[in-house]
Design an enzyme around this catalytic site. Structure first.
Site, PDB file in Angstrom:
ATOM      1  N   ARG A  96       0.776  -1.245   0.335  1.00  0.00           N
ATOM      2  CA  ARG A  96      -0.120   0.129  -0.050  1.00  0.00           C
ATOM      3  C   ARG A  96       0.728   1.428   0.446  1.00  0.00           C
ATOM      4  O   ARG A  96       0.415   2.510  -0.444  1.00  0.00           O
ATOM      5  CB  ARG A  96      -0.795  -0.443   0.770  1.00  0.00           C
ATOM      6  N   LYS A  97       1.939   0.890   0.698  1.00  0.00           N
ATOM      7  CA  LYS A  97       3.202   2.503   0.664  1.00  0.00           C
ATOM      8  C   LYS A  97       1.952   3.491   1.692  1.00  0.00           C
ATOM      9  O   LYS A  97       1.994   4.429   0.825  1.00  0.00           O
ATOM     10  CB  LYS A  97       4.152   2.888  -0.351  1.00  0.00           C
ATOM     11  N   PHE A  98       1.769   3.513   2.088  1.00  0.00           N
ATOM     12  CA  PHE A  98       1.361   4.478   3.136  1.00  0.00           C
ATOM     13  C   PHE A  98       2.237   5.680   3.208  1.00  0.00           C
ATOM     14  O   PHE A  98       3.702   5.236   3.202  1.00  0.00           O
ATOM     15  CB  PHE A  98       0.192   4.028   4.341  1.00  0.00           C
ATOM     16  N   ALA A  99       2.051   6.662   3.207  1.00  0.00           N
ATOM     17  CA  ALA A  99       2.445   8.130   2.835  1.00  0.00           C
ATOM     18  C   ALA A  99       1.586   9.161   3.914  1.00  0.00           C
ATOM     19  O   ALA A  99       2.459  10.224   2.764  1.00  0.00           O
ATOM     20  CB  ALA A  99       3.109   8.055   1.206  1.00  0.00           C
ATOM     21  N   THR A 104      -4.313  10.072   9.350  1.00  0.00           N
ATOM     22  CA  THR A 104      -4.953   9.290   8.165  1.00  0.00           C
ATOM     23  C   THR A 104      -4.868   8.006   7.629  1.00  0.00           C
ATOM     24  O   THR A 104      -5.479   7.765   7.099  1.00  0.00           O
ATOM     25  CB  THR A 104      -3.990  10.469   6.895  1.00  0.00           C
ATOM     26  N   ARG A 244       6.486  -9.795 -12.678  1.00  0.00           N
ATOM     27  CA  ARG A 244       6.015  -9.360 -14.468  1.00  0.00           C
ATOM     28  C   ARG A 244       6.644 -10.799 -14.507  1.00  0.00           C
ATOM     29  O   ARG A 244       6.621 -12.002 -15.767  1.00  0.00           O
ATOM     30  CB  ARG A 244       6.613  -8.361 -15.383  1.00  0.00           C
TER      31      ARG A 244
HETATM   32  P1  5BU Z   1       7.812  -6.125 -11.041  1.00  0.00           P
HETATM   33  O1  5BU Z   1       6.754  -6.552 -12.165  1.00  0.00           O
HETATM   34  O2  5BU Z   1       8.573  -7.997 -10.603  1.00  0.00           O
HETATM   35  O3  5BU Z   1       9.033  -5.278 -12.235  1.00  0.00           O
HETATM   36  O4  5BU Z   1       7.446  -5.392 -10.506  1.00  0.00           O
HETATM   37  C1  5BU Z   1       7.611  -5.353  -9.140  1.00  0.00           C
HETATM   38  C2  5BU Z   1       6.646  -4.835  -8.079  1.00  0.00           C
HETATM   39  O5  5BU Z   1       7.079  -4.233  -7.315  1.00  0.00           O
HETATM   40  C3  5BU Z   1       5.331  -3.964  -8.204  1.00  0.00           C
HETATM   41  O6  5BU Z   1       4.019  -4.545  -7.621  1.00  0.00           O
HETATM   42  C4  5BU Z   1       6.129  -2.900  -7.506  1.00  0.00           C
HETATM   43  O7  5BU Z   1       4.948  -1.560  -7.060  1.00  0.00           O
HETATM   44  C5  5BU Z   1       6.845  -3.044  -6.580  1.00  0.00           C
HETATM   45  N1  5BU Z   1       8.025  -2.659  -5.990  1.00  0.00           N
HETATM   46  C6  5BU Z   1       8.404  -1.906  -7.170  1.00  0.00           C
HETATM   47  O8  5BU Z   1       8.854  -2.342  -7.776  1.00  0.00           O
HETATM   48  N2  5BU Z   1      10.175  -1.485  -7.087  1.00  0.00           N
HETATM   49  C7  5BU Z   1      10.175  -0.472  -4.948  1.00  0.00           C
HETATM   50  O9  5BU Z   1      10.669   0.000  -4.756  1.00  0.00           O
HETATM   51  C8  5BU Z   1       8.881  -0.590  -4.455  1.00  0.00           C
HETATM   52  C9  5BU Z   1       7.775  -1.760  -4.529  1.00  0.00           C
HETATM   53 BR1  5BU Z   1       8.619  -0.227  -3.288  1.00  0.00          BR
END
Ligand code: 5BU
Length: 273
Positions: A96-99, A104, A244
């Protein structure tokens, strides 16, 4: 002995409830793979999770990218996801990456239409709002959740040009975690150095690393990929997060097995006891 030469099982012994559960199931299932199921179709998500569930220690979601037709559909999805996590013994991580300020994020965590605290074992937050984001989320975790929950702080990101390397950002993020070990169970980071460079308590945290892919080097928007061997073996992270690389593969189950085997082999090589 530094934490990341110790086995997950031995680190489970003194860990808090959520890490105990996580380390235990990782050792039992022989996996340090978290799959990031970034599809938008809820039935497609549940379908692939049922198939790759036996190979992963964690499933990562972005609940707000999923196309739900109603609030009831959200409820039904999270109930099915919970059932799958019990069937295949994995944890659910809502990325979710709350920020925002503490007050809130409490609403965002427990309320709205997603009720994240009810179904996600783990969630994460940016540290730039300061310690209030940790205490805000922590209050909901510790006082309202029916089961153990954990928070990861974003100490580093995988994308090119991200600002986490600037100034004292990492050190201050680490301090927030050290001050709240009952809430913060680990980090999103590229490895364990963010802790080991200033102390020997890396054992108390789990390190999870996104940007892992065996075939590609990156994408068109700054994602940067490393191999499981590099992330687990060299950088001493604990869990690889793969999106992916698995979900776009022709045979996601076979490819998930490749990542599981690569991650686990790298872990076994670095482990002393
Ligand atoms: P990928 O398809 O393997 O590139 O997906 C990476 C997932 O990890 C994707 O859901 C991003 O939102 C998540 N992510 C990221 O890629 N890098 C980061 O630094 C963080 C999250 Br925090």
């Amino acid at each position: 002995m530094s934490a990341q030469t110790r086995s997950y099982a031995s680190r489970a012994e003194k860990a808090n409830p959520i890490l105990k559960k996580l380390f235990g199931l990782m050792e039992e299932k022989k996996t340090n793979l978290c799959v990031s199921v970034d599809y938008t179709d809820p039935s497609k998500i549940l379908d692939i999770i049922d198939k790759v569930g036996p190979k992963v220690c964690m499933v990562k979601t972005h609940i707000d990218i999923i196309s739900f037709s109603s609030v009831d559909a959200i409820r039904s999805f999270t109930a099915s996801l919970t059932a799958l996590s019990q069937k295949h013994n994995f944890l659910i991580f809502e990325d979710r990456k709350f920020a925002d300020i503490g007050s809130t994020v409490q609403h965002q965590y427990r309320g709205g239409v997603y009720n994240i605290v009810e179904w996600a074992h783990i969630t994460n937050a940016h540290s730039f709002p300061g310690p209030g984001i940790v205490t805000g989320l922590g209050e909901v975790m510790l006082k309202e959740a029916k089961e153990p929950r954990g928070l990861l702080l974003l100490a580093e990101m995988s994308s090119a040009g991200n600002l986490s390397t600037e100034g004292a950002y990492r050190a201050k993020t680490l301090q927030m975690a050290r001050d709240h070990k009952d809430i913060v169970c680990g980090f999103i980071a590229m490895g364990n150095q963010i802790v080991t460079e200033s102390g020997d308590d890396s054992d108390d945290f789990i390190f999870m690393t996104p940007g892992v892919n065996l075939a590609d080097k990156g994408d068109a928007h700054g994602q940067q990929y490393q191999s499981p061997e590099f992330v687990i073996g060299e950088k001493k992270s604990d869990i690889i997060i793969v999106g992916r690389g698995i979900i776009k593969a022709e045979d996601p189950v076979a490819v998930a097995e490749k990542y599981r085997a690569a991650g686990w082999e790298a872990y076994e090589k670095r482990t002393v006891a």
